[in-house]
Design an enzyme around this catalytic site. Structure first.
Site, PDB file in Angstrom:
ATOM      1  N   GLY A  98       0.829  -1.196   0.000  1.00 21.58           N
ATOM      2  CA  GLY A  98       0.000   0.000   0.000  1.00 21.58           C
ATOM      3  C   GLY A  98       0.861   1.243   0.000  1.00 21.58           C
ATOM      4  N   GLY A 149       0.077  -4.849   0.596  1.00 23.37           N
ATOM      5  CA  GLY A 149      -1.156  -4.691  -0.164  1.00 23.37           C
ATOM      6  C   GLY A 149      -1.224  -5.581  -1.385  1.00 23.37           C
ATOM      7  CD  GLU A 172       2.425  -6.011   6.290  1.00 22.72           C
ATOM      8  OE1 GLU A 172       1.971  -5.781   5.159  1.00 22.72           O
ATOM      9  OE2 GLU A 172       3.028  -7.079   6.567  1.00 22.72           O
ATOM     10  CG  ASP A 180      -2.732  -4.891   6.510  1.00 27.66           C
ATOM     11  OD1 ASP A 180      -1.654  -5.263   5.995  1.00 27.66           O
ATOM     12  OD2 ASP A 180      -3.306  -3.843   6.167  1.00 27.66           O
TER      13      ASP A 180
END
Length: 481
Positions: A98, A149, A172, A180
């Site tokens: 992301g 992402g 992350e 996530d």
């Protein structure tokens, strides 16, 4: 019991897939969204989504999501769309993650910026859940960097194709965040403690090892992908063909373009290293994991020392949250996964480690600054502190994530499209008296001769079985993870 690749009945389990179309809201482009950050193409029955920010490694932003969702909704309703392919522009990345730089900058603006960052995750997770429950065949070309992402756009797909250029990671914890995009669902369901190891350390898998680990379902050379696309466009399905039959046809089609696995790239997460991963990362607390790594001896001692060094570089808060996430996520349904991850993500947007980690990670200074985590070190955390607990408590002020559909399940309905798991091999070994070679032949046949299956099954057998006096495989006393 045959293990022929098939789609499991989506009604299996306590929660079943429901609904046939998006029901909750309409996502559409907004004024100011980039013009060509996603490119869509139609060729006969094939629909392709190309992430088109190669200069930024196809990092995913809200503008791209707002283009992708309505197009996927349109295709799911269309009888003319047979197969959907998600891919990235250029030869460097499928999707490197992301756009965290934008999120970190927003967070510096205070509560309003933090809410705006949380809204991005809400949008992203809606797309991830929609992909995970999509009712048309969906294929991800994980060609190049596939992280963060990008994992959310690929890991929940029935077909995930790795190439010699694939670099997979959930990085992350290096930026003060948690794994996530549905990692709470996928990683805990991997064999043994592999998922926990990848979640806490952010370690990378490359090339064929993305396939060997089960992250990918197939391995092809990158030069084969254009020809595969053309072949997928030619596929025709009958109106009454079940999803199971359609996926079976696609499975055989993908294998037509297999040109062999790299002979000099053995299984990384296997043998003694795999045993050490399971020994150390199956522990219930971070201090126990650290202690287990410190006690490793023999051929895995160097790995353990390197892994310890890695863990102490990561955000202590993120490491603790990720471990709890791996322990509780295995009991979450796919819908609950994204709802719970949204709550955790919103809390991380209010935590200083995220901005600190992203700023250090993206710094152009040489050497890059060392993040100043809060707390600063794993050693600073007392077991009674339970710094992970607030992230798993439902807090006021965090709105409930409304997903695009009410579809839900407890296990992937298409997991049989992947490579054999330890539980699959255990079942065959225990249900029948077969020699190791007969077990291997069973799985190769059940997977239609797919390349690499024999290598994966042989590694499991070597690590988890002994041979009796008649030459038959016996599963060891330790239960498969």
């Amino acid at each position: 019991m045959p293990l022929r690749a098939k789609v499991l009945n989506p009604t299996i389990g306590s929660r079943a897939q429901m609904s046939t179309s998006p029901v909750n809201e309409t996502i559409k482009e907004l004024p100011g969204d980039e013009a060509r950050d996603v490119v869509f193409n139609n060729l006969y029955g094939l629909r392709t989504i190309e992430l088109n920010r190669p200069e930024k490694y196809n990092a995913l932003n809200a503008s791209m999501i707002r283009k992708i969702v309505p197009r996927m909704v349109e295709w799911e309703k269309s009888d003319l769309a047979n197969v959907i392919v998600m891919k990235g522009a250029g030869d460097k990345a499928f999707c490197a993650g992301g756009d965290v730089a934008t999120l970190a900058q927003q967070n510096l603006e205070g509560p309003s910026g933090q809410r705006a960052s949380a809204e991005f995750f809400a949008l992203e997770y809606k797309l991830n859940h929609y992909i995970a429950t999509y009712q048309k065949p969906y294929i991800a070309f994980m060609d190049g960097i596939t992280m963060g992402g990008g994992v959310g756009l690929s890991i929940h797909a029935p077909f995930r194709i790795a190439t010699e250029r694939t670099v997979f990671a959930m990085p992350e914890t290096t930026i003060g965040f948690f794994p996530d995009v549905g990692a709470s669902f996928f990683l805990p369901r991997m064999d043994g403690a592999i998922g926990t190891y990848l979640a806490l350390t952010s370690d990378r898998l490359t090339g064929a090892n993305v396939f060997y680990s089960g992250v990918a379902t197939h391995y092809l050379h990158s030069t084969s992908l254009p020809n595969l696309e053309s072949r997928l466009a030619e596929l025709r399905f009958k109106d009454y063909d079940s999803m199971e039959k359609r996926l079976g046809i696609i499975e055989m089609t993908i294998e037509e373009y297999a040109t062999g696995l790299p002979p000099k790239e053995p299984i990384l997460l296997g043998g003694e290293l795999r045993r050490a991963i399971d020994r150390c990362f199956s522990k219930q607390t971070v201090p126990d994991i650290v202690l287990a790594l410190q006690e490793e001896q023999g051929p895995t001692k160097a790995w353990a020392e390197k892994t310890l060094h890695t863990l102490f570089q990561r955000s202590p808060t993120a490491v603790h949250v990720a471990l709890t996430q791996m322990q509780v996520g295995r009991d979450w349904s796919i819908s609950e996964t994204f709802q719970r991850e949204y709550e955790i993500a919103a809390k991380f947007m209010q935590h200083p480690d995220f901005v600190e980690g992203v700023t250090a990670r993206l710094s152009k200074e040489s050497p890059a600054p060392i993040p100043k985590w809060q707390p600063a070190n794993l050693k600073d955390i007392h077991p009674d502190d339970k710094i992970d607990a607030p992230f798993f408590q439902t807090a006021s002020g965090v709105p409930t994530l409304k997903l695009l559909t009410a579809r839900d399940y407890d296990e992937y309905p298409y997991k049989a499209m992947g490579v054999p798991t330890e539980k699959d091999v255990q079942r065959v070994v225990q249900d029948s008296r077969r020699t190791p070679q007969e077990v291997v032949e069973y799985f190769v046949t059940s997977k239609g001769g797919r390349q690499g299956i024999s290598t994966i099954v042989e590694e499991i057998l070597n690590r988890k079985t002994t041979i009796d006096a008649d030459g038959r495989a016996l599963w060891d006393s330790e239960e498969a993870q």
